[in-house]
Write an enzyme that holds these catalytic residues in place. Structure first.
Site, mmCIF file in Angstrom:
data_model
loop_
_atom_site.group_PDB
_atom_site.id
_atom_site.type_symbol
_atom_site.label_atom_id
_atom_site.label_comp_id
_atom_site.label_asym_id
_atom_site.label_seq_id
_atom_site.Cartn_x
_atom_site.Cartn_y
_atom_site.Cartn_z
ATOM 1 N N HIS A 19 -3.667 -5.204 0.689
ATOM 2 C CA HIS A 19 -3.124 -5.630 1.980
ATOM 3 C C HIS A 19 -3.220 -7.144 2.144
ATOM 4 C CE1 HIS A 19 -2.560 -1.727 4.062
ATOM 5 N NE2 HIS A 19 -3.505 -1.325 3.230
ATOM 6 N N GLU A 46 -1.865 -8.850 4.328
ATOM 7 C CA GLU A 46 -1.837 -9.165 5.767
ATOM 8 C C GLU A 46 -3.179 -8.923 6.459
ATOM 9 O OE1 GLU A 46 -1.174 -4.724 5.881
ATOM 10 O OE2 GLU A 46 -0.940 -6.378 4.479
ATOM 11 N N CYS A 93 0.839 -1.203 0.000
ATOM 12 C CA CYS A 93 0.000 0.000 0.000
ATOM 13 C C CYS A 93 0.881 1.263 0.000
ATOM 14 C CB CYS A 93 -0.972 -0.048 1.170
ATOM 15 S SG CYS A 93 -2.359 1.115 1.009
#
EC number: 3.4.19.16
Length: 256
Positions: free
Chosen positions: A203, A205, A111
């Protein structure tokens, strides 16, 4: 009789060592649920026997230049700040990334990190042309890319689902970059530079809990409308991100 003593050589394998450049603050939810974003990243990208170090770059915490070579790879997190900003820590982060580029150190940019690397390499970043993007999105993966085949260990999926949460984007890729994925709302979803920079707008994660907490927090700050928040959450009613494939991709890049 002469007795010859044979000495055994013991080879000690050094731990792989990675650093997280955290460019955001831990929310109360993330601290309470996961013990902080550091644990979210390590649980996603880390493996047993590795050493991971945290540098809160948002607070001006960076490794010394002399220590950069000790690391096998780096991860730059997302951030609520603009990657085109000129506050001291962002300028410093760009300087460190330039050093890592010169050293050909592996860097995974996520990002904000994806945008920082674009800036460092001469690309253009700015406000997303189609506005803020939050929610689960399907991105189209480039076909016939040998590098991706290596990272995926074989067949490359035509598309992957990933959680998005950004208001800025890459507007023009650096000349040295290879586009690896795009979507209907964002032309540059993923790219690489050489074998050492790998950048993702989304993202890998994040999970549903983290996304929903961010949406609720931004809504409570009156920075988005209820309708937009509901729409972002609705993207995950019947679908999930391809977390296993994202983990495989990112780990194979960092550690391959």
């Amino acid at each position: 009789m002469v007795v010859v003593e044979q000495k055994k050589m013991v080879v000690v394998e050094q731990k792989k060592r990675f650093a997280l450049f955290l460019a955001t603050c831990d929310s109360e939810f993330v601290k309470k649920t996961y013990g902080g974003y550091f644990n979210v990243f390590v649980s996603t990208f880390g493996d047993e026997g590795e050493q991971w170090d945290l540098f809160r770059v948002i607070d001006g915490d960076f490794p010394d230049d002399k220590d950069l070579d000790k690391y096998d790879g780096f991860v730059i997190s997302g951030s609520p700040h603009d990657a085109f900003g000129d506050v001291d820590w962002i300028v410093k982060l760009c300087e460190v990334c330039q050093k890592l580029d010169d050293m050909k150190k592996k860097v995974l940019g996520i990002c904000f990190g994806h945008q920082i690397i674009t800036r460092v390499k001469g690309g253009k970043i700015g406000r997303a042309l189609k506005g803020v993007d939050m929610g689960l999105r399907s991105i189209t993966i480039a076909k016939d890319n040998e590098k991706l085949r290596g990272y995926f260990g074989g067949e490359v999926p035509a598309s992957l689902a990933i959680i998005k949460c950004h208001q800025d984007e890459v507007l023009e890729l650096p000349e040295s970059a290879t586009l690896l994925a795009s979507s209907e709302v964002c032309e540059v979803e993923m790219f690489s530079i050489g074998d050492h920079f790998f950048c993702i707008q989304g993202h890998p994660e994040y999970n549903k809990e983290i996304l929903f907490e961010i949406v609720d927090r931004v809504l409570n700050m009156k920075l988005m409308e209820q309708e937009f928040a509901d729409k972002a959450k609705s993207t995950m009613e019947t679908a999930q991100p391809d977390r296993i494939l994202w983990q495989k991709l990112c780990k194979n890049f960092l550690k391959g």
